[in-house]
Design an enzyme around this catalytic site. Structure first.
Site, PDB file in Angstrom:
ATOM      1  N   HIS A  67       0.864  -1.182   0.000  1.00  0.00           N
ATOM      2  CA  HIS A  67       0.000   0.000   0.000  1.00  0.00           C
ATOM      3  C   HIS A  67       0.898   1.228   0.000  1.00  0.00           C
ATOM      4  CE1 HIS A  67      -3.595   2.433   0.869  1.00  0.00           C
ATOM      5  NE2 HIS A  67      -2.760   3.181   1.574  1.00  0.00           N
ATOM      6  N   CYS A  68       0.710   2.093  -1.014  1.00  0.00           N
ATOM      7  CA  CYS A  68       1.562   3.280  -1.164  1.00  0.00           C
ATOM      8  C   CYS A  68       0.799   4.499  -0.663  1.00  0.00           C
ATOM      9  CB  CYS A  68       1.956   3.468  -2.629  1.00  0.00           C
ATOM     10  SG  CYS A  68       3.084   4.854  -2.903  1.00  0.00           S
ATOM     11  N   PRO A  69       1.200   5.099   0.469  1.00  0.00           N
ATOM     12  CA  PRO A  69       0.472   6.268   0.972  1.00  0.00           C
ATOM     13  C   PRO A  69       0.620   7.486   0.076  1.00  0.00           C
ATOM     14  CG  PRO A  69       2.467   5.874   2.263  1.00  0.00           C
ATOM     15  CD  PRO A  69       2.321   4.707   1.337  1.00  0.00           C
ATOM     16  N   ASN A 123      -1.894   6.943  -2.427  1.00  0.00           N
ATOM     17  CA  ASN A 123      -3.211   6.798  -1.805  1.00  0.00           C
ATOM     18  C   ASN A 123      -3.972   5.635  -2.430  1.00  0.00           C
ATOM     19  OD1 ASN A 123      -5.307   7.402  -0.038  1.00  0.00           O
ATOM     20  ND2 ASN A 123      -6.294   8.801  -1.469  1.00  0.00           N
TER      21      ASN A 123
END
Length: 330
Positions: free
Chosen positions: A224-226, A229
Site C-alpha cells: 500500500h503506497c500512501p 493513496n
C-alpha cells in the site's frame, strides 16, 4: 493447476463444514427487485458486523458495484461514478511531502532555470517537460485505477454476475458461506497458495493479500503506497512501474539542468543563487538516489516473480507457485 481441479478440491473441503455454513445454491438465481427497491426477500442478518441488514440492502439486479460499495465494500473510495477508485483519505503529511518534492523541484527548474537552459539547449527543457507530464499521467493512473480488489462475499451475493466474474478471475468458486461461520480449505489448495480471508469471506489466490488500510483483498498485492493513496496490485502495477521510470528520468533531467545552469549560468555570482542551488540540488540528489534504489528493487522482484509483501512481509518465503516464470511479475 487447472481451475476445474481447484474447484473440486474447494467443494470437497466445503462438505465437511457445518450445515449453517452454506446456503441453497439457487439463492443467487432468485428474482430480485431493481436497484434501490425495498421489496424482495430479506437476506440473513450479518453476524460479522453485528448489525442487521436493512431491507433496502436486499439482493438487487441492475446495480453497479460503486452504488453498493459504501454499504458492503471496504475503505476504498469510488469517484466519477465508478470510473476511478482510490484509497481512503490520505494522511496530509504524505500528501504535502510528495507534491513538494516533485512539484517544488519542477517549478524551480522551469521558473528559475528554464530561460537560461532554453538558450543553452532547447532539447533539455522539452525533455524535462515531457518527463513531467508522463510522471503526472502515470501518477493519476496508479492512484485512480483498481489495483485488483476482490469484492467481499456480501457484495457478490447482491450481484450474481459479479460472483461469476470473481470466480473466473480468482480461479476457484467459493460456496456461499454464512457470515461468522468457519470455512476450511483443503490441504492441496493451501499448499498451492490459496487462502481464505475471514474479513472479506473470500478465497484469495496465490500472492493475493488483505490490505489493512483499504480493508480489501487485492490480487497480487505488492504494497500500500500512501503517496499514491492506493494499493499497488495486479491491475495498476504497470502504471506504478511507469511512474517510477518517468520520475527517474524527470529527476535526472532536473539534476542535469541544475548542474548545467550552475556551471554555465550568468546569474550565479550572488550568494542567494548559490544557496538556491544547494537547497534544490541536495534534495534532488537524495530523491533520485531513493527512487533509483526502489526501481532497482522492483526490477529484481519482477525477475523473481515475487511481491514486496512476500519478500519483506511475514508470508512464507519458500512458497513455490506452479507455472511461475521469470517475467510473471508483469
Amino acid at each position: 493447476r487447472p481451475v476445474a481441479e481447484a474447484n473440486v478440491d474447494l467443494l470437497a473441503a466445503s462438505e465437511g463444514a457445518s450445515a449453517t455454513a452454506t446456503e441453497p445454491a439457487t439463492a443467487g438465481h432468485q428474482q430480485a427487485p431493481a436497484c434501490g427497491s425495498a421489496d424482495g426477500p430479506r437476506p440473513p442478518a450479518s453476524q460479522a458486523n453485528g448489525d442487521e441488514v436493512d431491507e433496502t440492502a436486499t439482493r438487487r439486479q441492475g446495480c453497479r458495484v460503486f452504488e453498493l460499495w459504501h454499504e458492503f465494500g471496504g475503505q476504498s473510495r469510488f469517484c466519477c461514478r465508478g470510473f476511478c477508485i482510490t484509497g481512503p483519505k490520505m494522511d496530509w503529511g504524505f500528501y504535502i511531502t510528495g507534491r513538494l518534492c516533485v512539484g517544488g523541484l519542477s517549478l524551480f527548474y522551469f521558473l528559475y532555470c528554464g530561460r537560461a537552459l532554453w538558450e543553452i539547449n532547447r532539447l533539455l527543457p522539452i525533455f524535462t517537460g515531457c518527463a513531467l507530464f508522463a510522471t503526472l499521467g502515470f501518477y493519476i493512473l496508479t492512484s485512480c485505477t483498481d489495483p485488483g480488489i476482490i469484492p467481499r462475499q456480501s457484495l457478490q451475493a447482491r450481484l450474481p454476475a459479479l460472483k461469476e466474474e470473481v470466480a473466473r478471475v480468482v480461479g476457484v468458486e467459493l460456496p456461499t458461506v454464512a457470515p461468522g461461520s468457519e470455512f476450511h480449505l483443503s490441504p492441496r489448495l493451501r499448499d498451492a497458495g490459496f487462502r481464505f480471508c475471514e474479513t472479506c469471506e473470500v478465497v484469495r489466490p496465490p500472492q493475493a493479500s488483505h490490505c489493512r488500510y483499504c480493508d480489501n483483498c487485492v490480487l497480487k498485492f505488492d504494497h500500500h503506497c500512501p503517496w499514491m493513496n492506493n494499493c499497488i496490485g495486479q491491475r495498476n502495477y504497470y502504471f506504478f512501474m511507469g511512474f517510477m521510470a518517468s520520475l527517474t528520468w524527470l529527476l535526472i533531467a532536473i539534476a542535469v539542468g541544475i548542474g548545467i545552469y550552475f556551471l554555465k549560468g550568468s546569474e550565479m555570482q550572488t550568494a542567494t543563487s548559490w544557496l538556491l542551488m544547494v537547497v534544490t540540488g541536495l534534495p534532488t540528489a537524495l530523491l533520485l538516489l531513493g527512487v533509483l534504489s526502489l526501481g532497482i528493487f522492483h526490477l529484481g522482484l519482477i525477475c523473481l516473480g515475487r511481491t514486496t509483501r512476500e519478500v519483506c512481509g511475514r508470508r512464507r518465503a519458500g512458497l513455490v507457485i506452479p507455472g511461475q516464470t521469470c517475467w510473471s511479475g508483469l
